[in-house]
Design an enzyme around this catalytic site. Sequence first.
Site, PDB file in Angstrom:
ATOM      1  CD  GLU A   1      -0.787   3.458  14.519  1.00  0.00           C
ATOM      2  OE1 GLU A   1       0.210   2.734  14.476  1.00  0.00           O
ATOM      3  OE2 GLU A   1      -1.087   4.266  13.628  1.00  0.00           O
TER       4      GLU A   1
ATOM      5  CE  LYS B   1      -2.740  -6.045  12.854  1.00  0.00           C
ATOM      6  NZ  LYS B   1      -1.520  -5.951  13.629  1.00  0.00           N
TER       7      LYS B   1
ATOM      8  CG  HIS C   1       0.513  -5.013   8.446  1.00  0.00           C
ATOM      9  ND1 HIS C   1       0.498  -3.711   8.031  1.00  0.00           N
ATOM     10  CD2 HIS C   1       0.430  -4.973   9.790  1.00  0.00           C
ATOM     11  CE1 HIS C   1       0.422  -2.923   9.079  1.00  0.00           C
ATOM     12  NE2 HIS C   1       0.372  -3.659  10.170  1.00  0.00           N
TER      13      HIS C   1
ATOM     14  CE  LYS D   1       0.890   6.998  12.569  1.00  0.00           C
ATOM     15  NZ  LYS D   1       0.766   5.572  12.410  1.00  0.00           N
TER      16      LYS D   1
ATOM     17  CG  HIS E   1      -4.105  -0.939   7.849  1.00  0.00           C
ATOM     18  ND1 HIS E   1      -3.516  -1.784   6.958  1.00  0.00           N
ATOM     19  CD2 HIS E   1      -3.116  -0.105   8.260  1.00  0.00           C
ATOM     20  CE1 HIS E   1      -2.223  -1.493   6.852  1.00  0.00           C
ATOM     21  NE2 HIS E   1      -1.969  -0.467   7.624  1.00  0.00           N
TER      22      HIS E   1
ATOM     23  CE  LYS F   1      -0.685   0.807   4.915  1.00  0.00           C
ATOM     24  NZ  LYS F   1      -0.104   2.095   5.018  1.00  0.00           N
TER      25      LYS F   1
ATOM     26  CG  ASP G   1      -0.508   5.476   7.263  1.00  0.00           C
ATOM     27  OD1 ASP G   1       0.024   4.636   6.520  1.00  0.00           O
ATOM     28  OD2 ASP G   1      -0.170   5.636   8.455  1.00  0.00           O
TER      29      ASP G   1
HETATM   30  C1  BG6 Z   1       1.182   0.922   8.694  1.00  0.00           C
HETATM   31  C2  BG6 Z   1       1.066   2.429   8.728  1.00  0.00           C
HETATM   32  O1  BG6 Z   1       0.624   0.414   7.516  1.00  0.00           O
HETATM   33  O2  BG6 Z   1       0.505   0.364   9.807  1.00  0.00           O
HETATM   34  C3  BG6 Z   1       1.634   2.969  10.025  1.00  0.00           C
HETATM   35  O3  BG6 Z   1       1.770   2.997   7.634  1.00  0.00           O
HETATM   36  C4  BG6 Z   1       0.974   2.275  11.206  1.00  0.00           C
HETATM   37  O4  BG6 Z   1       1.451   4.375  10.099  1.00  0.00           O
HETATM   38  C5  BG6 Z   1       1.021   0.769  11.053  1.00  0.00           C
HETATM   39  O5  BG6 Z   1       1.649   2.686  12.388  1.00  0.00           O
HETATM   40  C6  BG6 Z   1       0.216   0.085  12.137  1.00  0.00           C
HETATM   41  O6  BG6 Z   1       0.405  -1.296  12.092  1.00  0.00           O
HETATM   42  P1  BG6 Z   1       0.316  -2.194  13.398  1.00  0.00           P
HETATM   43  O7  BG6 Z   1       0.245  -3.591  12.931  1.00  0.00           O
HETATM   44  O8  BG6 Z   1       1.519  -1.856  14.216  1.00  0.00           O
HETATM   45  O9  BG6 Z   1      -0.940  -1.743  14.104  1.00  0.00           O
END
Ligand code: BG6
Length: 486
Positions: free
Chosen positions: A223, A189, A185, A333, A247, A155, A242
């Site tokens: 996050e 999970k 990703h 964030k 996601h 992505k 992002d």
């Molecule tokens: C990434 C984003 O795809 O996913 C990041 O670019 C983000 O900004 C991250 O922090 C979060 O992934 P995870 O698995 O740590 O929640």
Amino acid sequence: MAQPAQSPEPPADHVIVLFGATGDLARRKLLPGLFHLARAGLMPSRYRIVGTAPATEALTDEQFRTHARQAVAEFGCSPPEGPAWEAFAAGLSFGAADTGAADPLIAAVGEAETALGGRPRRLFHLAVPPVAFTSMIELLGATGLAGDGRVIVEKPFGTDLASARQLNAAIHAVFDESRVFRIDHFLGKESVDNVLALRFANGFFEPLWNRDHITHVQIDVPEHIDIQGRARFFEGTGTFRDMVVTHLFQLLGFIAMEPPVALEAGSLRDEQVKVFHSMRALDPAHVVRGQYTGYREEQGVDPASDTETFVALRVEIDNWRWAGVPFHLRTGKALAEGRHVVTLGLREPALRMFPLDARAAADGRSNELVIDFDDPGSVSARFLVKEPGPSMRLAEGDMVFNYRTSFAAQNFLEGYEHLLLEAMRGNQSLFTRSDGVERLWEVAAPLLDAPPPVRPYAPGSWGPDAVDALVAPYRWHLPDGGPAPS
Ligand code: BG6
């Protein structure tokens, strides 16, 4: 504790070509992930990994092995040592490639294939910045390297509908869709597969999984980390592109989908895309954009930046299952905690038999099914129970399934590892299809055209105050006193 899973068949022999081999993603996730797969006995019986990057960043084979060793030592789950590491390192090589100058890569791939013998599959992983996607795809086409290989694309899949269409067209000029693996990703999970298991392998969740029993759904991915110095990437991207259009919407597709005809890629992806088609275009009036205080002072950030570091929004799904059930999504964030939580709020019983004061001990979070997507995750049902004692007072109870305490840790794969393995197996179930990507940009268009102003929020908070009004008359499930900030 459950027994270890039986090992599945290893994938066919492979030459994996890692574009962006010297970059951050390869260092943090891909090289450590591939080594973990190797240690777990899940790699093909014969494989080679060829790293590549522009000639300005070229490495020798030996330097690439050192680079990989450092990456595994820093980010891997087991140290790069012993016979497992020696065998893995022996299969690493490097060949630089630039547009019009790809001979070192062509030679490295040729050597790797000769070393393996037979006809190994080629798998290209494009772990490169978005600006380089198209030229790398063209390079694979022009040099003939693409052959009948497969490609993993990272992505963002475009930044709006027009750019997503362009990108898909560029990819399809070289790889047909059956060989394209758009990686997200979050879909790797364990809990995503577990949503399928919960819903379709049991008799008691699926009958409740609809508007008759569920009042609202939350997909909450706060996050704790800030942008961690990624100003250049973040300024041009923002949290919506992002995290949400990628996601969170992908997760939504799995939570909201109809039962697929079969558990295979074609049916699963059809159902996921049907959800995306049922989503109403976003209404900017139901979106809260936020920016944490201090973001504008970060190095590389425009002091007048309007980029959001936080988004909360309402998504409505116009289909028979979900009409009238709001889906609330939140991510950002520098928030109070780092969590991945999906909550399904269930309707109250038709008759309120218990007086309100009997519920005094409950904090209003009962009647919920909570799926925690943290790797490896948990599922809990929260309900009201009678408190022991002489009077009829209610309190909250939990039924919790926890992956970590229920299964042997050696079976856990991280999101990327799971998806790399599926790509080698040629299973597209957990990868996004081009029409799905394009539809999501269509849904997003009204917000991209007329974003509401960003509202400030304090680092360590749960976002701007307006997020509470967004979900009214419901409330956010988080904070729930869960794990400490990560
Ligand atoms: C990434 C984003 O795809 O996913 C990041 O670019 C983000 O900004 C991250 O922090 C979060 O992934 P995870 O698995 O740590 O929640």
